[in-house]
Design a protein around this motif. Structure first.
Motif, PDB file in Angstrom:
ATOM      1  N   GLY A   1       1.021  -1.266   0.288  1.00  0.00           N
ATOM      2  CA  GLY A   1      -0.245  -0.179   0.007  1.00  0.00           C
ATOM      3  C   GLY A   1       0.954   1.551  -0.259  1.00  0.00           C
ATOM      4  O   GLY A   1       1.943   1.718   0.782  1.00  0.00           O
TER       5      GLY A   1
ATOM      6  N   CYS B   1       1.106   4.186 -18.874  1.00  0.00           N
ATOM      7  CA  CYS B   1      -0.037   3.450 -17.523  1.00  0.00           C
ATOM      8  C   CYS B   1      -1.549   3.137 -18.141  1.00  0.00           C
ATOM      9  O   CYS B   1      -1.781   2.037 -17.693  1.00  0.00           O
ATOM     10  CB  CYS B   1       0.249   3.911 -15.835  1.00  0.00           C
ATOM     11  SG  CYS B   1       2.119   3.500 -15.197  1.00  0.00           S
TER      12      CYS B   1
ATOM     13  N   ASN C   1      -0.275   1.815  -9.309  1.00  0.00           N
ATOM     14  CA  ASN C   1      -0.858   2.048  -8.226  1.00  0.00           C
ATOM     15  C   ASN C   1      -2.668   2.950  -8.291  1.00  0.00           C
ATOM     16  O   ASN C   1      -3.134   2.164  -7.848  1.00  0.00           O
ATOM     17  CB  ASN C   1       0.062   1.930  -7.153  1.00  0.00           C
ATOM     18  CG  ASN C   1      -0.843   1.786  -5.752  1.00  0.00           C
ATOM     19  OD1 ASN C   1      -1.620   0.280  -5.433  1.00  0.00           O
ATOM     20  ND2 ASN C   1      -0.303   2.538  -4.582  1.00  0.00           N
ATOM     21  N   LYS C   2      -2.439   4.273  -8.175  1.00  0.00           N
ATOM     22  CA  LYS C   2      -3.067   4.609  -8.662  1.00  0.00           C
ATOM     23  C   LYS C   2      -4.143   4.630  -9.846  1.00  0.00           C
ATOM     24  O   LYS C   2      -5.445   4.807  -9.208  1.00  0.00           O
ATOM     25  CB  LYS C   2      -2.245   6.262  -8.758  1.00  0.00           C
ATOM     26  CG  LYS C   2      -1.499   7.416  -7.605  1.00  0.00           C
ATOM     27  CD  LYS C   2      -1.105   8.667  -7.296  1.00  0.00           C
ATOM     28  CE  LYS C   2      -0.089   9.379  -7.179  1.00  0.00           C
ATOM     29  NZ  LYS C   2       0.875   9.428  -7.222  1.00  0.00           N
TER      30      LYS C   2
ATOM     31  N   SER D   1      -7.551  -3.555  -6.659  1.00  0.00           N
ATOM     32  CA  SER D   1      -6.742  -3.314  -6.021  1.00  0.00           C
ATOM     33  C   SER D   1      -5.137  -3.884  -6.990  1.00  0.00           C
ATOM     34  O   SER D   1      -5.463  -4.945  -7.896  1.00  0.00           O
ATOM     35  CB  SER D   1      -6.551  -4.542  -4.535  1.00  0.00           C
ATOM     36  OG  SER D   1      -7.537  -3.831  -3.920  1.00  0.00           O
ATOM     37  N   LEU D   2      -3.959  -3.882  -6.715  1.00  0.00           N
ATOM     38  CA  LEU D   2      -2.563  -3.727  -7.504  1.00  0.00           C
ATOM     39  C   LEU D   2      -1.890  -5.112  -6.432  1.00  0.00           C
ATOM     40  O   LEU D   2      -1.857  -4.874  -5.411  1.00  0.00           O
ATOM     41  CB  LEU D   2      -1.968  -2.646  -7.469  1.00  0.00           C
ATOM     42  CG  LEU D   2      -0.717  -2.819  -8.504  1.00  0.00           C
ATOM     43  CD1 LEU D   2      -1.542  -3.057  -9.153  1.00  0.00           C
ATOM     44  CD2 LEU D   2       0.202  -2.060  -8.949  1.00  0.00           C
TER      45      LEU D   2
ATOM     46  N   LEU E   1       1.338  -6.483  -7.049  1.00  0.00           N
ATOM     47  CA  LEU E   1       2.975  -6.371  -7.580  1.00  0.00           C
ATOM     48  C   LEU E   1       3.434  -7.338  -6.849  1.00  0.00           C
ATOM     49  O   LEU E   1       4.549  -7.979  -6.350  1.00  0.00           O
ATOM     50  CB  LEU E   1       3.357  -4.811  -6.672  1.00  0.00           C
ATOM     51  CG  LEU E   1       4.270  -5.117  -6.647  1.00  0.00           C
ATOM     52  CD1 LEU E   1       4.451  -3.920  -8.702  1.00  0.00           C
ATOM     53  CD2 LEU E   1       5.452  -3.984  -6.262  1.00  0.00           C
TER      54      LEU E   1
ATOM     55  N   CYS F   1      -8.333  -7.914  -8.088  1.00  0.00           N
ATOM     56  CA  CYS F   1      -6.792  -7.819  -8.319  1.00  0.00           C
ATOM     57  C   CYS F   1      -6.294  -7.430  -9.664  1.00  0.00           C
ATOM     58  O   CYS F   1      -7.160  -8.518 -10.608  1.00  0.00           O
ATOM     59  CB  CYS F   1      -6.195  -8.635  -7.545  1.00  0.00           C
ATOM     60  SG  CYS F   1      -6.825  -8.610  -5.963  1.00  0.00           S
TER      61      CYS F   1
ATOM     62  N   VAL G   1       5.181   1.814 -10.946  1.00  0.00           N
ATOM     63  CA  VAL G   1       4.975   1.211 -10.375  1.00  0.00           C
ATOM     64  C   VAL G   1       3.276   2.948  -9.473  1.00  0.00           C
ATOM     65  O   VAL G   1       2.449   1.832  -8.876  1.00  0.00           O
ATOM     66  CB  VAL G   1       5.374   0.783  -9.048  1.00  0.00           C
ATOM     67  CG1 VAL G   1       4.628  -0.159  -7.847  1.00  0.00           C
ATOM     68  CG2 VAL G   1       6.232  -0.636  -9.795  1.00  0.00           C
ATOM     69  N   ASP G   2       4.185   3.275  -8.953  1.00  0.00           N
ATOM     70  CA  ASP G   2       3.150   4.716  -8.161  1.00  0.00           C
ATOM     71  C   ASP G   2       1.773   4.473  -8.971  1.00  0.00           C
ATOM     72  O   ASP G   2       0.327   4.962  -8.517  1.00  0.00           O
ATOM     73  CB  ASP G   2       3.992   5.619  -7.875  1.00  0.00           C
ATOM     74  CG  ASP G   2       3.051   6.154  -6.989  1.00  0.00           C
ATOM     75  OD1 ASP G   2       2.777   5.949  -5.760  1.00  0.00           O
ATOM     76  OD2 ASP G   2       3.434   8.509  -7.022  1.00  0.00           O
TER      77      ASP G   2
ATOM     78  N   GLU H   1      -6.362   1.746  -8.165  1.00  0.00           N
ATOM     79  CA  GLU H   1      -6.748   2.007  -7.004  1.00  0.00           C
ATOM     80  C   GLU H   1      -8.342   2.677  -8.118  1.00  0.00           C
ATOM     81  O   GLU H   1      -9.051   2.481  -7.357  1.00  0.00           O
ATOM     82  CB  GLU H   1      -6.558   2.648  -5.763  1.00  0.00           C
ATOM     83  CG  GLU H   1      -5.327   2.033  -5.684  1.00  0.00           C
ATOM     84  CD  GLU H   1      -5.689   1.096  -3.824  1.00  0.00           C
ATOM     85  OE1 GLU H   1      -6.834   1.122  -4.046  1.00  0.00           O
ATOM     86  OE2 GLU H   1      -4.813   0.247  -4.090  1.00  0.00           O
TER      87      GLU H   1
ATOM     88  N   TYR I   1      -5.864   1.843   3.332  1.00  0.00           N
ATOM     89  CA  TYR I   1      -5.053   0.164   3.000  1.00  0.00           C
ATOM     90  C   TYR I   1      -5.481  -0.733   4.481  1.00  0.00           C
ATOM     91  O   TYR I   1      -5.370  -2.147   3.997  1.00  0.00           O
ATOM     92  CB  TYR I   1      -3.207   0.195   2.263  1.00  0.00           C
ATOM     93  CG  TYR I   1      -3.729   1.187   1.512  1.00  0.00           C
ATOM     94  CD1 TYR I   1      -3.427  -0.165   0.528  1.00  0.00           C
ATOM     95  CD2 TYR I   1      -3.048   2.039   0.866  1.00  0.00           C
ATOM     96  CE1 TYR I   1      -3.462   0.307  -1.128  1.00  0.00           C
ATOM     97  CE2 TYR I   1      -3.286   2.310  -0.178  1.00  0.00           C
ATOM     98  CZ  TYR I   1      -3.517   1.670  -1.169  1.00  0.00           C
ATOM     99  OH  TYR I   1      -2.606   2.079  -2.633  1.00  0.00           O
TER     100      TYR I   1
END
Lengths: 331, 331
Positions: free
Chosen positions: A96, B298, B83-84, B92-93, B95, B62, B79-80, B87, A108
């Motif tokens: 998270g 992304c 993730n955003k 959910s991510l 990884l 997921c 990744v950041d 969400e 999270y």
DNA sequence: CTGTTAGCGCATTCAG
DNA sequence: CTGAATGCGCTAACAG
């Protein structure tokens, strides 16, 4: 439809229970039956349904990790190391990223509870008056968690962190010994543990040397590159002989500002950081900083978490990892 | 024991079924009953058991993301952003970090299948003859996946990436126009898509300008900082007038080597990278590079993935994102 | 050693 | 509008 244990039981000519035992390597199963089941499973590319298994075993095999940021190389590495260690322990990592928003931290935690994580590692945000409801809930539900790198005041829980006070003490002591007498300390909100402990080190170093300092030497800001730059511009007018920032990002920003103002480092002013980001040694001038030994931190954190998973009656404790001075070219 | 839907049904004086409908906001429920249920749920801090729900709905909520590295700032940001975005879509991510090991990639795919991910985003490793068994399995199981930033040859699947050929073409063309005639190209194994496409750009730029080049100008190595440094030391003896590296990490290493050999950039030699890492603009000299617009990549990747989740009969396609030249001080 | 039975927590029929 | 019954895929008793 996905191939289920039922399918492989049918194909192997055994019952579901037997198939389950064979697949899970349980004792008391005929060698040949087991071999047969495994063969079929392999041929059909059988993968157990994690939800079904988790539902009955009440284990998710997951550790939740909540970090503030992943763009910060310090936390990139932290996540990478945690990931490796957690996998090595046979768990999976749920990640998270809060970007320092307590709201996301709460979200999270809820999510991770729903997913039945075995335990949680939390890197606290830097919000000033954080709502700790979810953390109290974790306690009441007996879901183990450990704070990592810093903690929230006002909540008893295990913490693994470098000795921030000691680290900053060493840094400031070193600068004082180098003859610096007008050291500025760039930090964030002093109500935060990560700020106040470091400040204690700053104060202690002055006290030990019999030196005084003014409150003007303590500057509060947001600990990122951009705010570092702004602060650097302001500092350039104050003619400090040294600037200590509570993290490397800040120090980078300050350095850049000084360069733009044609102030030489370390001739005119020393600049020091904290963390020891990978790139800080490539930086020019290479940054003097305090290293937080990430691998050590991660290993200790997991060790403490596992201890809590096995027995959650232990008293909360803070575990200190020794920081390490990295003297380079900026001081 | 965790509070279950049964508990809240009992406490609310309704059946489990009714509680379920109330909690899930289904139509055809009495306002008051619903309110009552929600109140109780809230008071008891009820969290639905994700495994149980997933088991019955056959949805995990997921998306799996498999990246090669997270220490590389390019992928940290990737990744950041993923993730955003994920969400925001209500997923959910999950990884997985492979550190370029195909073995780990396979492991994560298995793990993600077990966890019933709705779809997968995969950043391929740079292994030379990768075993694609798991990827074929994904196809046969109709689990949608999309390659991101590059792809494996020999497997039909959707890909979202910057136009690597075009990006490198622009870069080399720019250098040629600046009068460079002895440009070295530092890349990794040419059997890899990320290498061969960029090389095509290098070749095309030369061809378009009516220039030839020798194969000695193409140097294969591992695309990281350390290997960049080593390559830089070797290059320093060859007196190139420009060096193009396939990523910024390599370019940083090369730059450092040149500095240590007292070769001036850009006076003696130009150095260019690819990616546009956040820190490349802070670097000295600020690095000329080709930006890969991460947010755009992304978003497009997720768009394609979602399309596949909704309908997996579409033909595999490659989606190109335009790269962008970032001319700075190193050329 | 193996099969039968039961049930994890939840959503979804289908009656009432 | 609500409740009782059913089953998702799997593991854990317990018989046989």
């Amino acid at each position: 439809m996905r191939v289920t244990i039922k399918d492989i039981a049918n194909m192997s000519g055994v019952s579901v229970a037997t198939a389950s035992m064979a697949l899970n390597d349980r004792p008391g199963i005929n060698k040949d039956t087991k071999k047969k089941v495994l063969e079929v499973a392999n041929k059909l590319h059988y993968r157990p349904n994690h939800s079904a298994r988790s539902l009955i075993t009440k284990k998710s095999g997951c550790i939740g990790l909540i970090v503030t940021s992943i763009r910060n190389p310090f936390f990139s590495k932290l996540v990478d190391v945690f990931n490796k260690e957690v996998e090595a322990m046979g768990y999976s990592l749920l990640l998270g990223i809060t970007n320092d928003k307590i709201k996301l931290e709460k979200k999270y935690i809820d999510l991770f509870i729903e997913r039945n994580v075995e335990g949680l590692i939390i890197v606290p945000t830097i919000e000033k008056s954080p709502d700790l409801t979810q953390l109290y809930m974790l306690k009441s539900m007996h879901i183990p968690f450990v704070f990592c790198t810093t903690a929230y005041y006002g909540l008893k829980a295990d913490v693994v962190m470098t000795d921030l006070m000691e680290g900053e003490y060493q840094m400031v002591k070193y600068l004082i010994e180098k003859g610096k007498r007008n050291i500025y300390f760039v930090t964030c909100d002093q109500s935060l543990m990560l700020s106040s402990l470091r400040l204690d080190g700053f104060k202690k170093a002055h006290a030990d040397a019999g030196l005084s300092f003014s409150n003007d030497q303590i500057i509060e800001t947001v600990p990122d590159y951009d705010h570092g730059y702004k602060t650097g511009i302001e500092l350039s007018k104050l003619k400090p002989d040294a600037v200590v920032a509570i993290n490397d990002f800040l120090a980078w920003g300050i350095t850049k500002a000084f360069k733009d103002c044609e102030i030489s480092i370390p001739q005119d002013v020393s600049v020091a950081g904290y963390d020891d980001l990978l790139y800080s040694s490539l930086f020019e001038p290479a940054l003097t900083t305090v290293k937080q030994p990430i691998t050590q931190i991660c290993k200790k954190t997991l060790e403490v978490l596992v201890k809590n998973i096995e027995d959650d009656t232990q008293e909360a404790k803070t575990y200190y990892i020794s920081p390490k001075m990295m003297v380079r070219d900026s001081t």
